[in-house]
Scaffold this active site. Structure first.
Site, PDB file in Angstrom:
ATOM      1  N   GLU A   1     -10.303   7.380   4.882  1.00 56.15           N
ATOM      2  CA  GLU A   1      -9.087   6.658   5.704  1.00 56.15           C
ATOM      3  C   GLU A   1      -8.988   7.068   7.246  1.00 56.15           C
ATOM      4  O   GLU A   1     -10.557   7.689   7.701  1.00 56.15           O
ATOM      5  CB  GLU A   1      -8.006   7.141   4.822  1.00 56.15           C
ATOM      6  CG  GLU A   1      -7.925   5.997   3.497  1.00 56.15           C
ATOM      7  CD  GLU A   1      -6.323   5.768   3.088  1.00 56.15           C
ATOM      8  OE1 GLU A   1      -6.614   6.027   1.425  1.00 56.15           O
ATOM      9  OE2 GLU A   1      -5.356   5.813   3.483  1.00 56.15           O
TER      10      GLU A   1
ATOM     11  N   ASP B   1       1.196  -1.470  -0.441  1.00 55.12           N
ATOM     12  CA  ASP B   1       0.079   0.179   0.389  1.00 55.12           C
ATOM     13  C   ASP B   1       0.838   1.363   0.046  1.00 55.12           C
ATOM     14  O   ASP B   1       2.210   1.311   0.194  1.00 55.12           O
ATOM     15  CB  ASP B   1      -1.002   0.374   1.417  1.00 55.12           C
ATOM     16  CG  ASP B   1      -2.095   0.979   1.454  1.00 55.12           C
ATOM     17  OD1 ASP B   1      -3.527   0.473   1.680  1.00 55.12           O
ATOM     18  OD2 ASP B   1      -1.890   1.756   0.003  1.00 55.12           O
TER      19      ASP B   1
HETATM   20  C1  GLC Z   1      -4.497   4.466  -0.406  1.00 57.07           C
HETATM   21  C2  GLC Z   1      -5.484   3.212   0.311  1.00 57.07           C
HETATM   22  C3  GLC Z   1      -5.119   2.357  -0.628  1.00 57.07           C
HETATM   23  C4  GLC Z   1      -5.145   2.978  -1.607  1.00 57.07           C
HETATM   24  C5  GLC Z   1      -3.944   3.239  -2.464  1.00 57.07           C
HETATM   25  C6  GLC Z   1      -3.484   4.157  -3.393  1.00 57.07           C
HETATM   26  O1  GLC Z   1      -3.982   4.339   1.127  1.00 57.07           O
HETATM   27  O2  GLC Z   1      -5.212   1.992   1.330  1.00 57.07           O
HETATM   28  O3  GLC Z   1      -6.749   1.535  -0.900  1.00 57.07           O
HETATM   29  O4  GLC Z   1      -5.479   0.999  -3.084  1.00 57.07           O
HETATM   30  O5  GLC Z   1      -3.644   4.359  -0.779  1.00 57.07           O
HETATM   31  O6  GLC Z   1      -4.340   4.911  -3.201  1.00 57.07           O
END
Ligand code: GLC
Length: 661
Positions: free
Chosen positions: A519, A320
């Site tokens: 988030e 991530d």
């Molecule tokens: C974010 C998220 C993830 C996402 C990634 C790219 O922090 O946790 O779900 O796909 O970054 O945007």
């Protein structure tokens, strides 16, 4: 966490209650991680070709292939020079940073990156793959249809709907030259404090498992077609079960609970052939067994032992966003522990060059064995080859560059239906449906404009810093209500209901809600209570202003989570949980307003949604305490009405004293 009707919940004395008991069908408890057989079998010809390509790659080319950079930080010529294997656009990134970039602009940028990757000096050039968070439609693209967020789809309990949305999303994504979607989120959220609760379908593992299969099949199709996109099962594993719902926090569930609560979404996704898995920020501390697995990105027992071993996953694992920096001993651009743990592709959006240099050094010094590098590159090439990227440039799709693929009549109708099916009726004391009403007063901040209606991941990461001009094809509730009432009636609007003669109207519709977030920014951090009006006093004020005036008050709440709303429910004659409905608010008006004109043929006319999560009936609900919740599965309909009596209102102004978990 299941709950039946406790004393307080019994205030919802309804004639017939689709309660959680209806869902409590016997579920077998798995004793170990199940071996999943993917429908995407290993193709000997592909495997042979991959081995030949890998054998001809230099270390620099291999490490470049394991690197994913963000489009704000990398150019096509750098993709060529450093053999970069993947790019992404984060929320709030657009071609040339033009928020209103056209579908053709997206497709043009994709072609530039693809052509750059295919013009390297490699013996066999390897195409770059572009991933994007199209998590409720193609939500980064100007003018796109946005569907209800997953929490609303969970309420709809309609797996085919989820499959249809996935198929439409794949078509929209392919129109922009992108072939990989970072979805579905398979979190089985256990605590609504989490800011990503709305990205979860439900607290019911079996519903998540069923939805996962439909979504992956809808998005991936046959994997090679011009309307298919690669899926991502995320975030592995246990993101929905952190202590107190803390984003990126510690999951303390037992092994059996991890297997049987947090695992089923992955079983559904992998048995449908999902080709990628995104590792999770959270850590797992199996307190019951005294085994602390640590951060998932560094947990080889989970990424390699369980996911690739026991579950048999042969696609790629992606990290991530900068997540590797959270692994003890690692930095944002340097983490041999994560490579050795089983991460194959690294989302190092800005620091991709340092990552490449550090990792090359780790291999040269033996910290990372070449065998691990070769396995990672093999998995990356496997996904690219299976999805036809070697033979078919993204631009070869017949959808490429076609703006109607991100917004068309069929998509709007599907989204509208999804909105109607997602609505959950929690109270209706003879107020709904609105029939031959002529004069409606609409109040509440969320009725006009799109922030609360769309939620996070909408043009920007947080869903903020947007204006109505950023959603040219969207319809808010006020516009939808006016269409539904038609020329025969009138719909007035007052955000705060100040100086309004409520008595001169036939009905009031109050549209209130959370402001958008994504988030961790959306966490309701312990010890704050889950009382909506504590966080949004303006919503209580506006409902108070119109209540008790002899005119029925229908309250519609936009929220990314279930909340404690007894005060609001008491002041309302009808109360609708609408979650985060997306661009088509007409789907709400279809169910609420049954006046003769303005209703599209065939639209929904009754509720069908049920709670995807337990709904708090206390400001600080105690996990497992039945009296504190309206149970998952609850939902009224016009056909099955029910009277809801006055609910107790006990705020917790000093916060919650005991952990919610
Ligand atoms: C974010 C998220 C993830 C996402 C990634 C790219 O922090 O946790 O779900 O796909 O970054 O945007």
């Amino acid at each position: 966490m299941k709950s039946g009707l406790g004393a307080t919940a019994a205030a919802f004395a309804v004639l017939s209650l689709a309660t959680a008991t209806a869902e409590a069908a016997a579920k077998t408890t798995l004793k170990d991680w199940p071996k999943i057989s993917s429908p995407v079998a290993k193709d000997p010809a592909i495997e042979k070709r991959i081995a030949e390509i890998v054998a001809g790659m230099t270390l620099e080319q291999k490490v470049g292939q394991m690197t994913q950079a963000e489009i704000r930080s990398v150019t096509p010529s750098q993709v060529r020079k450093y053999y970069i294997g993947s790019i992404l656009n984060g929320g709030g990134a657009w071609p040339e940073m033009n928020k209103h970039a056209s579908v053709a602009d997206w497709a043009r940028l994709s072609a530039q990156f693809y052509e750059a990757s295919m013009s390297t000096d490699m013996k066999t050039p390897v195409p770059v793959i572009w991933g994007t968070d199209a998590v409720h439609g193609h939500n980064n693209v100007f003018g796109a249809v946005l569907y209800p967020h997953n929490i609303g789809l969970g309420a709809a309990r309609d797996p085919q709907l989820v499959g249809d949305i996935a198929r439409q999303t794949a078509a929209a994504v392919r129109a922009t030259g992108i072939t990989w979607v970072f979805a579905p989120t398979l979190a089985v959220v256990q605590n609504p404090r989490w800011g990503r609760t709305y990205e979860s379908y439900s607290s019911d593992p079996e519903l998540v498992r069923e939805y996962a299969g439909y979504y992956v099949r809808g998005l991936q199709g046959d994997l090679k077609g011009g309307a298919s996109a690669v899926a991502t099962a995320k975030h592995f594993i246990g993101d929905g079960g952190t202590f107190n719902g803390k984003d990126q926090g510690e999951n303390r569930y037992s092994l059996s609970e991890m297997i049987n609560i947090h695992g089923p979404g992955y079983y559904g996704a992998l048995e449908a052939g999902a080709q990628t898995v995104m590792a999770s920020y959270n850590s797992w501390n199996d307190v019951a067994a005294g085994v602390n697995h640590g951060k998932m990105h560094g947990a080889s027992d989970m990424l390699t032992g369980v996911l690739k071993g026991k579950l048999g996953f042969d696609g790629l694992v992606i990290s991530d966003w900068n997540a590797i920096e959270q692994v003890p001993g690692c930095e944002r651009a340097h983490c041999p522990q994560a490579i050795n743990a089983g991460v194959d592709l690294f989302m190092v959006p800005d620091d991709w060059h340092e990552f490449i240099m550090a990792t090359i050094n780790d291999v040269k010094t033996g910290v990372v064995p070449m065998s691990r590098i070769d396995d990672a590159v093999t998995r990356i090439l496997r996904v690219k080859m299976r999805s036809g990227l070697f033979e078919n440039p993204p631009a070869a799709s017949p959808l490429n560059g076609r703006s109607e693929s991100v917004n068309n009549e069929a998509e709007r109708a599907l989204a509208r239906r999804a909105v109607s099916e997602s609505l959950v009726l929690l109270k209706n004391n003879r107020a709904l449906p609105l029939g031959s009403v002529k004069r409606i007063l609409v109040v509440g901040k969320a009725a006009s404009g799109f922030g609360s209606q769309l939620g996070g991941w909408s043009m920007t990461w947080q869903g903020t810093e947007n204006g109505s001009a950023d959603f040219p094809n969207a319809e808010d509730f006020l516009a939808a209500a006016r269409k539904a009432v038609g020329m025969g009636g009138k719909v007035d609007y007052s955000a705060d209901a100040a100086n309004v003669d409520v008595g001169s109207y036939d009905a009031v519709i109050a549209v209130i809600g959370e402001l958008p977030y994504a988030e961790g920014k959306g966490d309701v951090t312990f010890p704050a209570s889950l009382q909506h009006s504590e966080r949004y006093p303006e919503d209580l004020a506006v409902v108070k202003a119109v209540s008790g005036k002899g005119v029925p008050v229908i309250t519609v709440l936009y929220s990314g989570r279930p909340v404690y709303a007894n005060d609001l429910i008491n002041l309302s004659d009808a109360f609708v949980a609408a979650w985060l409905p997306g661009t088509e608010a007409g789907g709400i008006a279809d169910v609420l307003i049954h006046s003769s004109s303005g209703r599209p043929v065939g639209t929904a006319s009754d509720f069908r949604g049920t709670l995807p999560f337990d709904w708090p009936l206390a400001a600080c609900p105690q996990s497992g305490k039945k009296a504190d919740y309206l149970p998952r599965g609850f939902g009224l309909t016009y056909a099955k009405p029910g009277a809801v009596h006055t609910l107790p209102v006990k705020p917790a102004p000093k916060g919650c004293v005991a952990p919610a978990e």
